[in-house]
Design a protein around this motif. Structure first.
Motif, PDB file in Angstrom:
ATOM      1  N   VAL A 133       0.845   4.251  -2.772  1.00 34.83           N
ATOM      2  CA  VAL A 133       0.535   5.643  -2.456  1.00 34.83           C
ATOM      3  C   VAL A 133       1.727   6.553  -2.743  1.00 34.83           C
ATOM      4  CG1 VAL A 133      -0.246   7.220  -0.638  1.00 34.83           C
ATOM      5  CG2 VAL A 133      -1.154   4.914  -0.746  1.00 34.83           C
ATOM      6  N   VAL A 160      -5.562  -0.432  -7.584  1.00 32.17           N
ATOM      7  CA  VAL A 160      -6.276   0.646  -8.269  1.00 32.17           C
ATOM      8  C   VAL A 160      -5.477   1.949  -8.187  1.00 32.17           C
ATOM      9  CG1 VAL A 160      -8.340   2.103  -8.194  1.00 32.17           C
ATOM     10  CG2 VAL A 160      -8.557  -0.374  -7.971  1.00 32.17           C
ATOM     11  N   LEU A 161      -4.938   2.235  -7.012  1.00 31.80           N
ATOM     12  CA  LEU A 161      -4.161   3.455  -6.849  1.00 31.80           C
ATOM     13  C   LEU A 161      -2.927   3.462  -7.751  1.00 31.80           C
ATOM     14  CD1 LEU A 161      -4.280   3.930  -2.964  1.00 31.80           C
ATOM     15  CD2 LEU A 161      -5.553   5.219  -4.691  1.00 31.80           C
ATOM     16  N   VAL A 198      -5.048   5.405 -10.635  1.00 32.88           N
ATOM     17  CA  VAL A 198      -5.041   6.762 -10.080  1.00 32.88           C
ATOM     18  C   VAL A 198      -3.678   7.430 -10.261  1.00 32.88           C
ATOM     19  CG1 VAL A 198      -5.438   8.132  -7.992  1.00 32.88           C
ATOM     20  CG2 VAL A 198      -6.803   6.089  -8.411  1.00 32.88           C
ATOM     21  N   THR A 253      -9.442  -6.250   0.333  1.00 30.18           N
ATOM     22  CA  THR A 253      -9.858  -4.865   0.090  1.00 30.18           C
ATOM     23  C   THR A 253      -8.651  -3.949  -0.033  1.00 30.18           C
ATOM     24  OG1 THR A 253     -11.917  -5.212   1.309  1.00 30.18           O
ATOM     25  CG2 THR A 253     -11.213  -2.941   0.974  1.00 30.18           C
ATOM     26  N   GLY A 254      -7.678  -4.120   0.862  1.00 35.11           N
ATOM     27  CA  GLY A 254      -6.475  -3.303   0.816  1.00 35.11           C
ATOM     28  C   GLY A 254      -5.659  -3.542  -0.437  1.00 35.11           C
ATOM     29  N   VAL A 310      -6.749  -4.676  -3.401  1.00 40.32           N
ATOM     30  CA  VAL A 310      -7.454  -4.101  -4.551  1.00 40.32           C
ATOM     31  C   VAL A 310      -7.280  -2.579  -4.565  1.00 40.32           C
ATOM     32  CG1 VAL A 310      -9.733  -3.685  -5.552  1.00 40.32           C
ATOM     33  CG2 VAL A 310      -9.126  -5.974  -4.751  1.00 40.32           C
ATOM     34  N   THR A 311      -7.380  -1.961  -3.400  1.00 39.46           N
ATOM     35  CA  THR A 311      -7.189  -0.516  -3.314  1.00 39.46           C
ATOM     36  C   THR A 311      -5.802  -0.111  -3.788  1.00 39.46           C
ATOM     37  OG1 THR A 311      -8.722  -0.386  -1.438  1.00 39.46           O
ATOM     38  CG2 THR A 311      -7.222   1.482  -1.763  1.00 39.46           C
ATOM     39  N   ALA A 312      -4.769  -0.846  -3.338  1.00 40.65           N
ATOM     40  CA  ALA A 312      -3.396  -0.549  -3.753  1.00 40.65           C
ATOM     41  C   ALA A 312      -3.225  -0.712  -5.260  1.00 40.65           C
ATOM     42  CB  ALA A 312      -2.416  -1.447  -2.999  1.00 40.65           C
ATOM     43  N   PHE A 324       0.834  -1.202   0.000  1.00 41.87           N
ATOM     44  CA  PHE A 324       0.000   0.000   0.000  1.00 41.87           C
ATOM     45  C   PHE A 324       0.870   1.255   0.000  1.00 41.87           C
ATOM     46  CE2 PHE A 324      -2.457   3.329   2.140  1.00 41.87           C
ATOM     47  CZ  PHE A 324      -3.616   3.327   1.363  1.00 41.87           C
ATOM     48  N   ALA A 365      -9.658   4.360   8.971  1.00 38.19           N
ATOM     49  CA  ALA A 365     -10.478   3.385   8.248  1.00 38.19           C
ATOM     50  C   ALA A 365     -10.247   1.971   8.782  1.00 38.19           C
ATOM     51  CB  ALA A 365     -10.156   3.444   6.757  1.00 38.19           C
ATOM     52  N   THR A 392      -6.217   6.583   6.622  1.00 38.84           N
ATOM     53  CA  THR A 392      -5.966   5.145   6.501  1.00 38.84           C
ATOM     54  C   THR A 392      -6.069   4.453   7.855  1.00 38.84           C
ATOM     55  OG1 THR A 392      -4.481   5.580   4.633  1.00 38.84           O
ATOM     56  CG2 THR A 392      -4.363   3.400   5.645  1.00 38.84           C
TER      57      THR A 392
END
Length: 359
Positions: free
Chosen positions: A62, A266-267, A271, A259-260, A262-264, A58, A209, A206
């Protein structure tokens, strides 16, 4: 704040490498305790080890999201405060070291001869400063989730200019240019105070959350629940603790981990294309003050992933996205492997619990 090759001379780079190696060695021992050191803690370790690998991935993702902080300058997460609060200070140092190693070897980001400088500045200093401040704040603040998020914000804000100051100190000892140290310090700390605000927002959101859904997985939230109060004779007193409930199977962290991840992805994969293209704090200061005159070409400049793009992929969106996804995948695999090995080593060293035979 990735220091490239050529900013710091060889003797000081070697000395910083020794400091970084010592910090990593100490962190390996400390991480064994954080990731599970006793039979009682093994259930928590089963959940913490994969989370540590995810935290490293992550942070890698970021760090690709540079945000504007001033005219022509951007910043990105350093991650020391975030890692320390989520998985512990020793494991946090290892998380940042893994990220920096992946960035240096695969993406030519941060000099290889300066790897010790980068681990010391971005890993050790940020983690030590942030976690010490965080623990001090949660000790004096009312116990609860809000205190954790507030403490994480303050700790992250302070950790970034502290790292800028540490770089300036190293530059004062072994810089390869003759720029006055006072000018470097003023410029570095000034811009990194602004970057620290962005770091603090990311860290607070973060941590908040994760605490909201799985406080049991947050290292910095352990033992911070507010005790029940009873009013007796007009005074508030702590209620007697309830009897311990029967042991239950620990909740799996799989949902949070997925979830984490997938978020990483996508970022990093999507993004990141919209991140600021302006030079980051160190790059801007180096260009403005002239401390980048002796910058050397990165040893991994020929990597097919150099500069966060995939070689021979012409579309910049696809190239950068693929590089980000590969980086997240490599970091989570390498990080998780290291943390599982550390946890298993501690479990092996502890050995099975001896139960005496009945007479």
């Amino acid at each position: 704040m990735h220091v490239p090759d050529g900013f710091i001379n060889a003797p000081v780079s070697v000395a910083a490498g020794v400091v970084a190696a010592g910090a990593v060695a100490v962190s390996l021992r400390g991480a064994r305790r954080e990731l599970g050191g006793s039979a009682v803690a093994l259930a928590g370790a089963e959940r913490t080890a994969p989370l540590a690998g995810l935290v490293a991935a992550f942070i890698f993702a970021v760090q690709m999201l540079n945000f504007p902080v001033a005219a022509g300058t951007s910043g990105h997460l350093l991650g020391g405060a975030l890692a320390a609060i989520l998985v512990g200070p020793f494991t946090g140092v290892l998380c940042i070291a893994v990220v920096l190693l992946m960035q240096g070897l695969l993406f030519a980001d941060g000099g290889l001869t300066a790897l010790g400088v980068n681990i010391t500045v971005m890993g050790v200093v940020t983690v030590v400063v942030a976690y010490a401040l965080f623990r001090g704040l949660v000790t004096v603040l009312p116990r609860g989730r809000r205190s954790i998020t507030v403490a994480s914000f303050v700790a992250a804000v302070v950790s970034v200019p502290a790292a800028a100051g540490a770089f300036t100190l190293i530059y004062a000892i072994g810089g390869t240019t003759d720029v006055p140290v006072g000018k470097v310090l003023t410029a570095m700390v000034g811009v990194h105070v602004l970057i620290g605000i962005g770091e603090a927002v990311i860290t607070m959101l973060t941590v908040g959350a994760v605490v909201a859904v799985r406080p049991d997985l947050v290292h910095g939230a352990r033992g911070l629940s507010t005790p029940l109060k009873l009013r007796i004779g007009g005074e508030l007193v702590d209620a007697e603790p309830a009897a311990a409930p029967a042991p239950v199977a620990a909740r799996s962290p799989r949902k949070l981990w997925l979830t984490g991840l997938v978020t990483a992805l996508v970022l990093a994969g999507f993004v990141s294309f919209y991140a600021s293209a302006s030079p980051d704090g160190l790059e801007k200061v180096a260009a403005d003050q002239g401390i980048d005159k002796n910058t050397e070409e990165h040893a991994a400049a020929g990597s097919p992933l150099a500069d966060y793009g995939v070689e021979d992929v012409s579309d910049p969106r696809i190239s950068g996205g693929l590089a980000g996804v590969i980086g997240v995948g490599a970091t989570v695999v390498v990080g998780s492997g290291i943390f599982w090995a550390v946890r298993r080593r501690r479990t092996t060293d502890a050995g099975p619990t001896h139960v005496p035979e009945s007479v």
